[in-house]
Design a protein around this motif. Structure first.
Motif, PDB file in Angstrom:
ATOM      1  N   GLY A 181       0.793  -1.217   0.000  1.00  0.00           N
ATOM      2  CA  GLY A 181       0.000   0.000   0.000  1.00  0.00           C
ATOM      3  C   GLY A 181       0.825   1.267   0.000  1.00  0.00           C
ATOM      4  N   ALA A 182       2.065   1.183   0.461  1.00  0.00           N
ATOM      5  CA  ALA A 182       2.964   2.332   0.500  1.00  0.00           C
ATOM      6  C   ALA A 182       4.366   1.794   0.738  1.00  0.00           C
ATOM      7  CB  ALA A 182       2.571   3.307   1.598  1.00  0.00           C
ATOM      8  N   ALA A 183       5.360   2.636   0.468  1.00  0.00           N
ATOM      9  CA  ALA A 183       6.742   2.229   0.690  1.00  0.00           C
ATOM     10  C   ALA A 183       6.984   2.046   2.191  1.00  0.00           C
ATOM     11  CB  ALA A 183       7.693   3.270   0.125  1.00  0.00           C
ATOM     12  N   THR A 184       7.659   0.957   2.544  1.00  0.00           N
ATOM     13  CA  THR A 184       7.966   0.686   3.938  1.00  0.00           C
ATOM     14  C   THR A 184       9.411   1.073   4.217  1.00  0.00           C
ATOM     15  OG1 THR A 184       6.466  -1.210   3.836  1.00  0.00           O
ATOM     16  CG2 THR A 184       7.915  -1.066   5.749  1.00  0.00           C
ATOM     17  N   PRO A 185       9.659   1.938   5.196  1.00  0.00           N
ATOM     18  CA  PRO A 185      11.043   2.327   5.499  1.00  0.00           C
ATOM     19  C   PRO A 185      11.900   1.112   5.824  1.00  0.00           C
ATOM     20  CG  PRO A 185       9.481   3.754   6.643  1.00  0.00           C
ATOM     21  CD  PRO A 185       8.685   2.635   6.047  1.00  0.00           C
ATOM     22  N   PRO A 186      13.097   1.016   5.251  1.00  0.00           N
ATOM     23  CA  PRO A 186      13.983  -0.111   5.555  1.00  0.00           C
ATOM     24  C   PRO A 186      14.249  -0.267   7.043  1.00  0.00           C
ATOM     25  CG  PRO A 186      14.801   1.094   3.661  1.00  0.00           C
ATOM     26  CD  PRO A 186      13.671   1.901   4.220  1.00  0.00           C
ATOM     27  N   LYS A 282      17.915  14.928 -11.211  1.00  0.00           N
ATOM     28  CA  LYS A 282      16.696  14.235 -10.814  1.00  0.00           C
ATOM     29  C   LYS A 282      16.934  13.481  -9.507  1.00  0.00           C
ATOM     30  CE  LYS A 282      14.850  13.682 -15.486  1.00  0.00           C
ATOM     31  NZ  LYS A 282      14.366  12.717 -16.516  1.00  0.00           N
ATOM     32  N   VAL A 283      16.070  13.725  -8.536  1.00  0.00           N
ATOM     33  CA  VAL A 283      16.210  13.115  -7.215  1.00  0.00           C
ATOM     34  C   VAL A 283      14.927  12.347  -6.872  1.00  0.00           C
ATOM     35  CG1 VAL A 283      16.574  13.512  -4.759  1.00  0.00           C
ATOM     36  CG2 VAL A 283      17.733  14.964  -6.449  1.00  0.00           C
ATOM     37  N   PRO A 284      14.954  11.003  -6.848  1.00  0.00           N
ATOM     38  CA  PRO A 284      13.795  10.248  -6.375  1.00  0.00           C
ATOM     39  C   PRO A 284      13.648  10.426  -4.863  1.00  0.00           C
ATOM     40  CG  PRO A 284      15.239   8.882  -7.740  1.00  0.00           C
ATOM     41  CD  PRO A 284      16.002  10.126  -7.392  1.00  0.00           C
ATOM     42  N   PRO A 285      12.521  10.937  -4.386  1.00  0.00           N
ATOM     43  CA  PRO A 285      12.360  11.174  -2.946  1.00  0.00           C
ATOM     44  C   PRO A 285      12.606   9.945  -2.082  1.00  0.00           C
ATOM     45  CG  PRO A 285      10.615  12.253  -4.167  1.00  0.00           C
ATOM     46  CD  PRO A 285      11.356  11.409  -5.150  1.00  0.00           C
ATOM     47  N   VAL A 286      12.259   8.767  -2.591  1.00  0.00           N
ATOM     48  CA  VAL A 286      12.375   7.565  -1.765  1.00  0.00           C
ATOM     49  C   VAL A 286      13.812   7.302  -1.329  1.00  0.00           C
ATOM     50  CG1 VAL A 286      12.620   5.975  -3.719  1.00  0.00           C
ATOM     51  CG2 VAL A 286      11.687   5.134  -1.559  1.00  0.00           C
ATOM     52  N   LEU A 287      14.794   7.662  -2.170  1.00  0.00           N
ATOM     53  CA  LEU A 287      16.190   7.434  -1.801  1.00  0.00           C
ATOM     54  C   LEU A 287      16.589   8.324  -0.627  1.00  0.00           C
ATOM     55  CD1 LEU A 287      17.903   7.121  -5.299  1.00  0.00           C
ATOM     56  CD2 LEU A 287      16.977   5.323  -3.827  1.00  0.00           C
ATOM     57  N   VAL A 288      16.081   9.537  -0.614  1.00  0.00           N
ATOM     58  CA  VAL A 288      16.376  10.457   0.483  1.00  0.00           C
ATOM     59  C   VAL A 288      15.648  10.003   1.747  1.00  0.00           C
ATOM     60  CG1 VAL A 288      16.314  12.870   1.235  1.00  0.00           C
ATOM     61  CG2 VAL A 288      16.637  12.318  -1.187  1.00  0.00           C
ATOM     62  N   GLU A 289      14.401   9.573   1.590  1.00  0.00           N
ATOM     63  CA  GLU A 289      13.609   9.139   2.739  1.00  0.00           C
ATOM     64  C   GLU A 289      14.234   7.927   3.419  1.00  0.00           C
ATOM     65  OE1 GLU A 289       9.354  10.705   0.848  1.00  0.00           O
ATOM     66  OE2 GLU A 289       9.882   8.577   0.824  1.00  0.00           O
ATOM     67  N   ARG A 290      14.803   7.028   2.648  1.00  0.00           N
ATOM     68  CA  ARG A 290      15.422   5.842   3.238  1.00  0.00           C
ATOM     69  C   ARG A 290      16.599   6.213   4.133  1.00  0.00           C
ATOM     70  NH1 ARG A 290      15.664   2.003  -2.173  1.00  0.00           N
ATOM     71  NH2 ARG A 290      13.422   1.607  -2.329  1.00  0.00           N
ATOM     72  N   VAL A 291      17.379   7.166   3.687  1.00  0.00           N
ATOM     73  CA  VAL A 291      18.527   7.591   4.489  1.00  0.00           C
ATOM     74  C   VAL A 291      18.059   8.292   5.759  1.00  0.00           C
ATOM     75  CG1 VAL A 291      20.587   9.046   4.547  1.00  0.00           C
ATOM     76  CG2 VAL A 291      20.033   7.771   2.476  1.00  0.00           C
TER      77      VAL A 291
END
Length: 389
Positions: A181-186, A282-291
């Motif tokens: 349903g949504a990306a899960t933080p690692p 180009k910056v995919p937000p998910v890569l920043v959110e994971r960090v």
């Protein structure tokens, strides 16, 4: 809302379960919407509507990128999804329904139960999702011999892990816990798995009868390819098409970006229209959110692009601190992203919010986040903009 009897009749070809007929209720909003993707160019003429008569289920997309559409799924696609899921998980079992059956995620819990020939447990969600309620609903399910499964969204998993009580104890006893349903933080995945929860991440949408890629690996018969970075899917789980619109062809082009690892596993990088273009990068937000979610003192994060007169957009981060009285250092957060992803991805704006606005558990409302960020950064400019991306 779909019921077990409704779906049994639909799978037998006696009726069509239409979840698009009524406006969303409070319960509808409790499940993150799925879908709202782009169809492929491989489509059939729309003049002949005969194919629509093969639908067993009409389920809405979220409408997050435009007007919501009704996805038409055949009984064959629904059954294929359930059977392939059981094959991947180790066999049929008893399911606990902890999601409303107004969208595909909850519907498929019931379809899997019908295909397995088992009676599902049902959690009462009228008071909201609570760890104690989950534990109570899980008790009779876990008492049934055989395998046990449930499906959750990331926010539900986070609440069970944070409570660290009877709900988490019950969750550990399930043979598989599907998360989608949504990306899960690692960081959340690592913590849950470290606590003994057998989490299986899923990727899919209404147009694919729900999750069709588990832990990065397609279910049997499902095919994945990338076209210009866009994820495309094919296989027996694909929907017939959109009601009153196009019939799908062999491949379905999603609105998501992805990449394939050396082992062929799919990594989803978020929606293409969420990508931030800052200074030509180009910056995919998910890569920043994971960090950021992996940093000490960070509970939740949403990264969006804010307009900038010179750079087009700048990367901005809304951070929910684990302890509001002692938020993490914004410069430390920026440096972590700079080291892991690159200079252009480091947030130029950081604001601390008490919570992230949601369209449903685990489905962050990015438009509302951008508005909240703009407001917060106006009142607390100390964390606002660095001079350049």
């Amino acid at each position: 809302m779909a019921t077990l009897d409704d779906l049994r009749a639909a799978l037998a070809g006696h009726t069509v379960v239409d979840l698009t007929a009524a406006p969303p209720s409070r319960a509808d909003r409790a499940v993150p919407p799925t879908g709202d993707r782009e169809p492929t160019g491989d489509r059939e003429p729309t003049g002949d509507r005969e194919w629509e008569r093969h639908a067993a289920l009409a389920v809405p997309t979220s409408g997050s990128t435009g007007e919501a559409k009704a996805v038409l799924l055949s009984a064959d696609a629904l059954r294929a999804s359930a059977e392939l899921t059981h094959r991947r998980l180790g066999g049929p079992g008893t399911w606990l329904l902890a999601l409303p059956t107004t969208h595909i995620a909850g519907v498929q819990v019931l379809v899997r139960s019908l295909v397995a020939g088992t009676e599902p447990g049902v959690m009462d969600l009228s008071p909201g999702f609570r760890a104690t309620g989950f534990a109570a609903a899980a008790r009779p399910v876990l008492a049934v011999p055989g395998r046990h499964y449930t499906a959750l969204v990331p926010t539900q998993l986070a609440r069970l892990v944070a409570a660290d009580g009877p709900g988490l104890a019950a969750l550990r006893r399930f043979d598989a816990v599907l998360i989608g349903g949504a990306a899960t933080p690692p960081s959340l995945l690592a913590r849950a798995r470290g606590l003994g929860v057998n989490v299986v991440t899923t990727y899919g949408m209404s147009e694919t009868a729900g999750g069709c890629v588990y832990d990065g690996v397609p279910l049997g018969g499902v095919r994945v390819r990338l076209d210009g970075g866009r994820v495309e899917l094919a296989g027996p789980v694909l929907a017939l098409g959109y009601r009153g619109g196009e019939r799908f062809g062999e491949w379905f082009r999603t609105g998501d970006l992805g990449r394939l690892g050396p082992d062929g596993a799919l990594e989803v990088l978020g929606r293409a229209d969420d990508v931030i273009v800052t200074g030509g990068e180009k910056v995919p937000p998910v890569l920043v959110e994971r960090v950021l979610t992996a940093q000490p003192g960070v509970l939740e994060v949403c990264v969006v692009g804010l307009p900038h007169p010179e750079w087009g957009q700048v990367v901005a981060a809304a951070v929910v601190p684990a302890d509001p009285a002692a938020p993490p250092d914004p410069d430390g957060l920026r440096e972590a992203v700079r080291a892991a992803v690159g200079r252009s991805a480091a947030p130029k704006s950081v604001a601390f919010l008490p919570r992230l606005p949601l369209r449903g558990p685990g489905k962050v409302d990015r438009t509302a986040v951008a508005t909240a960020l703009a407001t917060a950064l106006t009142t607390t400019p100390a964390t606002a903009h660095h001079p350049q991306p």
